[in-house]
Scaffold this motif. Sequence first.
Motif, PDB file in Angstrom:
ATOM      1  N   SER A 155       0.836  -1.166   0.037  1.00 40.64           N
ATOM      2  CA  SER A 155      -0.166   0.006   0.162  1.00 40.64           C
ATOM      3  C   SER A 155       0.808   1.265  -0.149  1.00 40.64           C
ATOM      4  N   PHE A 156       0.211   2.279  -0.606  1.00 43.69           N
ATOM      5  CA  PHE A 156       1.041   3.709  -0.648  1.00 43.69           C
ATOM      6  C   PHE A 156       1.155   4.128   0.819  1.00 43.69           C
ATOM      7  N   ASP A 158       3.889   7.302   2.785  1.00 44.84           N
ATOM      8  CA  ASP A 158       4.768   8.468   2.792  1.00 44.84           C
ATOM      9  C   ASP A 158       5.656   8.488   4.002  1.00 44.84           C
ATOM     10  N   PRO A 159       6.780   7.749   4.040  1.00 44.95           N
ATOM     11  CA  PRO A 159       7.554   7.170   3.158  1.00 44.95           C
ATOM     12  C   PRO A 159       7.026   5.829   2.776  1.00 44.95           C
ATOM     13  N   TRP A 160       7.400   5.262   1.792  1.00 46.42           N
ATOM     14  CA  TRP A 160       6.929   3.898   1.457  1.00 46.42           C
ATOM     15  C   TRP A 160       7.799   2.950   2.336  1.00 46.42           C
ATOM     16  N   GLN A 161       6.832   1.758   2.735  1.00 47.27           N
ATOM     17  CA  GLN A 161       7.459   0.815   3.885  1.00 47.27           C
ATOM     18  C   GLN A 161       7.793  -0.387   3.152  1.00 47.27           C
ATOM     19  N   TRP A 162       8.890  -0.171   2.347  1.00 47.21           N
ATOM     20  CA  TRP A 162       9.609  -1.364   1.684  1.00 47.21           C
ATOM     21  C   TRP A 162      10.043  -2.433   2.805  1.00 47.21           C
ATOM     22  N   ALA A 163      10.740  -1.984   3.698  1.00 47.22           N
ATOM     23  CA  ALA A 163      11.365  -2.954   4.573  1.00 47.22           C
ATOM     24  C   ALA A 163      10.208  -3.869   5.201  1.00 47.22           C
ATOM     25  N   THR A 164       8.967  -3.447   5.495  1.00 49.04           N
ATOM     26  CA  THR A 164       7.742  -4.271   6.129  1.00 49.04           C
ATOM     27  C   THR A 164       7.254  -5.140   4.865  1.00 49.04           C
ATOM     28  N   ALA A 165       7.394  -4.917   3.717  1.00 52.04           N
ATOM     29  CA  ALA A 165       6.712  -5.694   2.575  1.00 52.04           C
ATOM     30  C   ALA A 165       7.928  -6.867   2.295  1.00 52.04           C
ATOM     31  N   ALA A 166       9.207  -6.639   2.581  1.00 54.97           N
ATOM     32  CA  ALA A 166      10.468  -7.304   2.347  1.00 54.97           C
ATOM     33  C   ALA A 166      10.349  -8.442   3.535  1.00 54.97           C
ATOM     34  N   GLU A 167       9.951  -7.850   4.578  1.00 53.53           N
ATOM     35  CA  GLU A 167       9.988  -8.858   5.704  1.00 53.53           C
ATOM     36  C   GLU A 167       8.975  -9.962   5.565  1.00 53.53           C
ATOM     37  N   VAL A 168       7.755  -9.553   5.310  1.00 53.86           N
ATOM     38  CA  VAL A 168       6.578 -10.373   4.818  1.00 53.86           C
ATOM     39  C   VAL A 168       7.085 -11.387   3.478  1.00 53.86           C
ATOM     40  N   ALA A 169       7.687 -10.830   2.672  1.00 53.44           N
ATOM     41  CA  ALA A 169       8.129 -11.643   1.577  1.00 53.44           C
ATOM     42  C   ALA A 169       9.114 -12.743   2.036  1.00 53.44           C
ATOM     43  N   VAL A 170       9.780 -12.358   2.995  1.00 49.36           N
ATOM     44  CA  VAL A 170      10.904 -13.536   3.341  1.00 49.36           C
ATOM     45  C   VAL A 170       9.996 -14.602   4.033  1.00 49.36           C
ATOM     46  N   ALA A 171       9.231 -14.345   4.919  1.00 53.01           N
ATOM     47  CA  ALA A 171       8.438 -15.176   5.796  1.00 53.01           C
ATOM     48  C   ALA A 171       7.290 -15.914   4.541  1.00 53.01           C
ATOM     49  N   LEU A 172       6.925 -15.162   3.783  1.00 51.97           N
ATOM     50  CA  LEU A 172       5.923 -16.188   3.048  1.00 51.97           C
ATOM     51  C   LEU A 172       6.708 -17.090   1.916  1.00 51.97           C
ATOM     52  N   ALA A 173       7.907 -16.536   1.618  1.00 49.61           N
ATOM     53  CA  ALA A 173       8.686 -17.454   0.633  1.00 49.61           C
ATOM     54  C   ALA A 173       9.055 -18.920   1.230  1.00 49.61           C
ATOM     55  N   ALA A 174       9.444 -18.943   2.707  1.00 51.42           N
ATOM     56  CA  ALA A 174       9.658 -20.021   3.508  1.00 51.42           C
ATOM     57  C   ALA A 174       8.399 -20.878   3.528  1.00 51.42           C
ATOM     58  N   TRP A 175       7.304 -20.286   3.954  1.00 47.75           N
ATOM     59  CA  TRP A 175       6.156 -20.846   4.227  1.00 47.75           C
ATOM     60  C   TRP A 175       5.495 -21.603   2.730  1.00 47.75           C
ATOM     61  N   THR A 176       5.630 -20.925   1.606  1.00 47.19           N
ATOM     62  CA  THR A 176       5.152 -21.527   0.515  1.00 47.19           C
ATOM     63  C   THR A 176       6.130 -22.660   0.189  1.00 47.19           C
ATOM     64  N   LEU A 177       7.304 -22.251   0.269  1.00 56.53           N
ATOM     65  CA  LEU A 177       8.120 -23.324  -0.222  1.00 56.53           C
ATOM     66  C   LEU A 177       8.004 -24.719   0.817  1.00 56.53           C
ATOM     67  N   ALA A 178       7.440 -24.692   1.752  1.00 56.51           N
ATOM     68  CA  ALA A 178       7.391 -25.638   2.772  1.00 56.51           C
ATOM     69  C   ALA A 178       6.040 -26.463   2.480  1.00 56.51           C
ATOM     70  N   GLN A 179       5.281 -26.176   1.564  1.00 50.80           N
ATOM     71  CA  GLN A 179       3.560 -26.586   1.361  1.00 50.80           C
ATOM     72  C   GLN A 179       3.927 -27.943   0.468  1.00 50.80           C
ATOM     73  N   GLU A 180       3.512 -28.819   0.537  1.00 51.73           N
ATOM     74  CA  GLU A 180       3.560 -30.101  -0.162  1.00 51.73           C
ATOM     75  C   GLU A 180       2.892 -30.183  -1.339  1.00 51.73           C
ATOM     76  N   GLN A 181       1.772 -29.258  -1.544  1.00 49.05           N
ATOM     77  CA  GLN A 181       0.748 -29.201  -2.785  1.00 49.05           C
ATOM     78  C   GLN A 181       1.796 -28.455  -3.848  1.00 49.05           C
ATOM     79  N   GLU A 182       1.290 -28.995  -4.886  1.00 53.00           N
ATOM     80  CA  GLU A 182       2.004 -28.469  -6.161  1.00 53.00           C
ATOM     81  C   GLU A 182       1.373 -26.894  -6.523  1.00 53.00           C
ATOM     82  N   ARG A 183       2.341 -26.188  -7.225  1.00 51.12           N
ATOM     83  CA  ARG A 183       1.851 -25.069  -7.628  1.00 51.12           C
ATOM     84  C   ARG A 183       0.907 -23.934  -6.850  1.00 51.12           C
ATOM     85  N   ILE A 184       1.620 -23.582  -5.731  1.00 51.49           N
ATOM     86  CA  ILE A 184       0.583 -22.624  -4.695  1.00 51.49           C
ATOM     87  C   ILE A 184       0.941 -21.168  -5.362  1.00 51.49           C
ATOM     88  N   VAL A 185       0.069 -20.540  -5.377  1.00 49.11           N
ATOM     89  CA  VAL A 185      -0.132 -18.997  -5.869  1.00 49.11           C
ATOM     90  C   VAL A 185      -0.578 -18.360  -4.708  1.00 49.11           C
TER      91      VAL A 185
END
Length: 277
Positions: A155-156, A158-185
């Motif tokens: 979300s927009f 001022d200033p942009w909260q890029w660090a928050t989104a990056a922290e979320v991305a790191v956590a979600l990347a680990a969670w997504t890779l841990a799932q056994e189902q194929e092709r999660i989006v």
Amino acid sequence: MENEVGRDIKTVVVEEEVKPLPRDPRLLLTNDDGIQSPGIRLLAERLNPIYEVVVAAPARDMSGSGTGIGRFDAREGIDLTKAGWDGVEAYTIEGPPGLAVMAGALGAFGTKPDLVVSGINAGVNTGHSVLHSGTVGAVLTARTFGSHGLAISLSFSDPWQWATAAEVAVALAAWTLAQEQERIVINANVPGLAIDEIRGFKWAKLDEFGVFRVATANYQSGRLQFEVRGSNAEAEPSSDTALVGEGFVTLTPLTTVEPAPFPSLPAQDIFTALMAR
């Protein structure tokens, strides 16, 4: 998972031990804002120490490209140049993010990625308007080619909260890779807040439109004119638009094109009626 506080973001998302893959997970990072966007650069800096990362992003802003791969000559190919990032294999592609993902899936940058991460997009991608988003289109393309996909939009503020989104991305990347189902989006939208102000994570359904929608279109003096309106007030409480506005990270699982149920009328009857005309 839905009511934890933002500062516990890693333990909220990674609720199970990440199961190791036969090899180091390989990630392809892309976006639709272009290689120059601070969002994708920060993503690379955060994910590269953890995974095998390659970046392939458009040379310029390709917002609104959806799952498009653009027009190209298969014999002449597409211009691809090294971006020159320190410590990260990064490329600039003369095409939309969907093309970058397709190229990566077909071996242009080595082994097919286990996960495609798209973003961090400058602005949320909510509602059914995600159909037009290049950020979301990239991860839908990833699913088509057999990889997990994670779209991260912010979300927009001022200033942009890029660090928050990056922290979320790191956590979600680990969670997504841990799932056994194929092709999660997963389509994730992050409020423009500091990490300790995030209220938590919520599974969210798509809003009817999104944060903004094109309300009218008309033709005047050789040009199409559009009226864009905000639609927050109309959003259902359980929708992604409403929840991200309330300070939650919204997570919406998506699929690619799937066949709809067949009509009850036999297709042959349509042919028979056509021939009888």
